[in-house]
Design a protein around this motif. Structure first.
Motif, PDB file in Angstrom:
ATOM      1  N   SER A 122       9.073   5.603  -8.906  1.00  0.00           N
ATOM      2  CA  SER A 122       8.352   4.994 -10.016  1.00  0.00           C
ATOM      3  C   SER A 122       8.511   5.909 -11.218  1.00  0.00           C
ATOM      4  O   SER A 122       8.230   7.101 -11.136  1.00  0.00           O
ATOM      5  CB  SER A 122       6.872   4.846  -9.639  1.00  0.00           C
ATOM      6  N   MET A 123       8.991   5.345 -12.308  1.00  0.00           N
ATOM      7  CA  MET A 123       9.179   6.119 -13.540  1.00  0.00           C
ATOM      8  C   MET A 123       7.870   6.062 -14.346  1.00  0.00           C
ATOM      9  O   MET A 123       7.205   5.036 -14.388  1.00  0.00           O
ATOM     10  CB  MET A 123      10.306   5.520 -14.372  1.00  0.00           C
ATOM     11  N   HIS A 124       7.526   7.161 -14.995  1.00  0.00           N
ATOM     12  CA  HIS A 124       6.374   7.143 -15.897  1.00  0.00           C
ATOM     13  C   HIS A 124       6.699   7.940 -17.144  1.00  0.00           C
ATOM     14  O   HIS A 124       7.448   8.910 -17.113  1.00  0.00           O
ATOM     15  CB  HIS A 124       5.084   7.630 -15.229  1.00  0.00           C
ATOM     16  N   PHE A 125       6.173   7.452 -18.249  1.00  0.00           N
ATOM     17  CA  PHE A 125       6.467   8.056 -19.563  1.00  0.00           C
ATOM     18  C   PHE A 125       5.194   8.489 -20.248  1.00  0.00           C
ATOM     19  O   PHE A 125       4.162   7.987 -20.016  1.00  0.00           O
ATOM     20  CB  PHE A 125       7.199   7.042 -20.439  1.00  0.00           C
TER      21      PHE A 125
ATOM     22  N   ALA B 171       0.886  -1.168   0.000  1.00  0.00           N
ATOM     23  CA  ALA B 171       0.000   0.000   0.000  1.00  0.00           C
ATOM     24  C   ALA B 171       0.921   1.214   0.000  1.00  0.00           C
ATOM     25  O   ALA B 171       1.812   1.317   0.851  1.00  0.00           O
ATOM     26  CB  ALA B 171      -0.899   0.000   1.230  1.00  0.00           C
ATOM     27  N   THR B 172       0.749   2.113  -0.972  1.00  0.00           N
ATOM     28  CA  THR B 172       1.677   3.239  -1.120  1.00  0.00           C
ATOM     29  C   THR B 172       0.961   4.561  -1.301  1.00  0.00           C
ATOM     30  O   THR B 172      -0.174   4.625  -1.749  1.00  0.00           O
ATOM     31  CB  THR B 172       2.621   3.027  -2.328  1.00  0.00           C
ATOM     32  N   LEU B 173       1.702   5.616  -0.966  1.00  0.00           N
ATOM     33  CA  LEU B 173       1.293   6.994  -1.200  1.00  0.00           C
ATOM     34  C   LEU B 173       2.439   7.644  -1.964  1.00  0.00           C
ATOM     35  O   LEU B 173       3.597   7.488  -1.584  1.00  0.00           O
ATOM     36  CB  LEU B 173       1.062   7.707   0.140  1.00  0.00           C
ATOM     37  N   GLY B 174       2.122   8.336  -3.059  1.00  0.00           N
ATOM     38  CA  GLY B 174       3.177   8.901  -3.894  1.00  0.00           C
ATOM     39  C   GLY B 174       2.974  10.375  -4.196  1.00  0.00           C
ATOM     40  O   GLY B 174       1.850  10.883  -4.165  1.00  0.00           O
ATOM     41  N   TYR B 175       4.096  11.040  -4.489  1.00  0.00           N
ATOM     42  CA  TYR B 175       4.078  12.433  -4.915  1.00  0.00           C
ATOM     43  C   TYR B 175       4.640  12.480  -6.330  1.00  0.00           C
ATOM     44  O   TYR B 175       5.784  12.099  -6.567  1.00  0.00           O
ATOM     45  CB  TYR B 175       4.909  13.309  -3.974  1.00  0.00           C
ATOM     46  N   ARG B 176       3.835  12.938  -7.279  1.00  0.00           N
ATOM     47  CA  ARG B 176       4.178  12.894  -8.694  1.00  0.00           C
ATOM     48  C   ARG B 176       4.974  14.124  -9.113  1.00  0.00           C
ATOM     49  O   ARG B 176       4.579  15.252  -8.885  1.00  0.00           O
ATOM     50  CB  ARG B 176       2.900  12.777  -9.517  1.00  0.00           C
ATOM     51  N   LEU B 177       6.108  13.871  -9.771  1.00  0.00           N
ATOM     52  CA  LEU B 177       6.948  14.888 -10.387  1.00  0.00           C
ATOM     53  C   LEU B 177       6.874  14.697 -11.904  1.00  0.00           C
ATOM     54  O   LEU B 177       6.223  13.758 -12.366  1.00  0.00           O
ATOM     55  CB  LEU B 177       8.368  14.780  -9.840  1.00  0.00           C
ATOM     56  N   PRO B 178       7.506  15.554 -12.717  1.00  0.00           N
ATOM     57  CA  PRO B 178       7.306  15.456 -14.171  1.00  0.00           C
ATOM     58  C   PRO B 178       7.525  14.071 -14.796  1.00  0.00           C
ATOM     59  O   PRO B 178       6.715  13.631 -15.599  1.00  0.00           O
ATOM     60  CB  PRO B 178       8.293  16.468 -14.736  1.00  0.00           C
ATOM     61  N   TRP B 179       8.581  13.351 -14.477  1.00  0.00           N
ATOM     62  CA  TRP B 179       8.790  12.051 -15.114  1.00  0.00           C
ATOM     63  C   TRP B 179       8.988  10.895 -14.138  1.00  0.00           C
ATOM     64  O   TRP B 179       9.292   9.782 -14.524  1.00  0.00           O
ATOM     65  CB  TRP B 179       9.932  12.111 -16.135  1.00  0.00           C
ATOM     66  N   PHE B 180       8.832  11.139 -12.850  1.00  0.00           N
ATOM     67  CA  PHE B 180       8.869  10.070 -11.858  1.00  0.00           C
ATOM     68  C   PHE B 180       8.073  10.481 -10.637  1.00  0.00           C
ATOM     69  O   PHE B 180       7.720  11.643 -10.467  1.00  0.00           O
ATOM     70  CB  PHE B 180      10.306   9.683 -11.486  1.00  0.00           C
TER      71      PHE B 180
END
Length: 148
Positions: free
Chosen positions: A145-148, A104-113
């Protein structure tokens, strides 16, 4: 172990997961994704014993690395512009007899990760190359976590 002896055992290691996914379902702010990929383990096990009936200190260690294939599901949700949360479950096998994980996770999104923190339970059953490792690792985790 032995009367009046001192025994110290330790296991140190790294676990790296690399996975790609396919979004199965999109709701307004929530997604269901299936993913697969490799999970790499690098483990060092050491045991040291001294004193008691031992005439001299005894030490033994073993280092091993292996890779399992994993497949899993991730239910993710946007909590706002930058914040996300996710529930993830996966199972794997390969060099290990079995492995499985719940997160179970909580994340903070930046431009590419994204920077992600949460709670994780990972169970691994490995019995090869003179090493038996049947462990459950539970506790807080931090990652990206990387996202494209």
């Amino acid at each position: 172990f032995l009367p009046d002896s001192d025994v110290v055992a330790s296991i140190d290691g790294n676990i790296i997961t690399l996975a790609g996914g396919y979004r199965l379902k999109d709701w307004q702010r929530t997604t269901l994704t299936v993913f697969a990929g490799p999970r790499y383990y690098d483990v060092d096990a050491t045991i040291d014993a001294s004193g008691g009936l031992l005439p001299q200190p005894v030490s033994s260690s073993n280092s091993l690395s292996w890779t399992d294939g994993i497949v899993g599901l991730r239910l993710g949700s946007r909590l706002g512009q930058k914040w996300t949360m996710a529930l993830t479950a996966d199972a794997g096998a390969g060099s290990s007899a079995t492995s499985w994980q719940l997160m179970a996770t909580l994340g903070y999104r930046l431009p590419w990760f994204s920077v992600i923190g949460g709670y994780r339970h990972l169970a691994v059953d490995y019995d090869r190359d003179n090493l038996l490792l049947d462990v459950a690792l539970t506790g807080p985790m931090l990652g990206i976590s990387m996202h494209f």
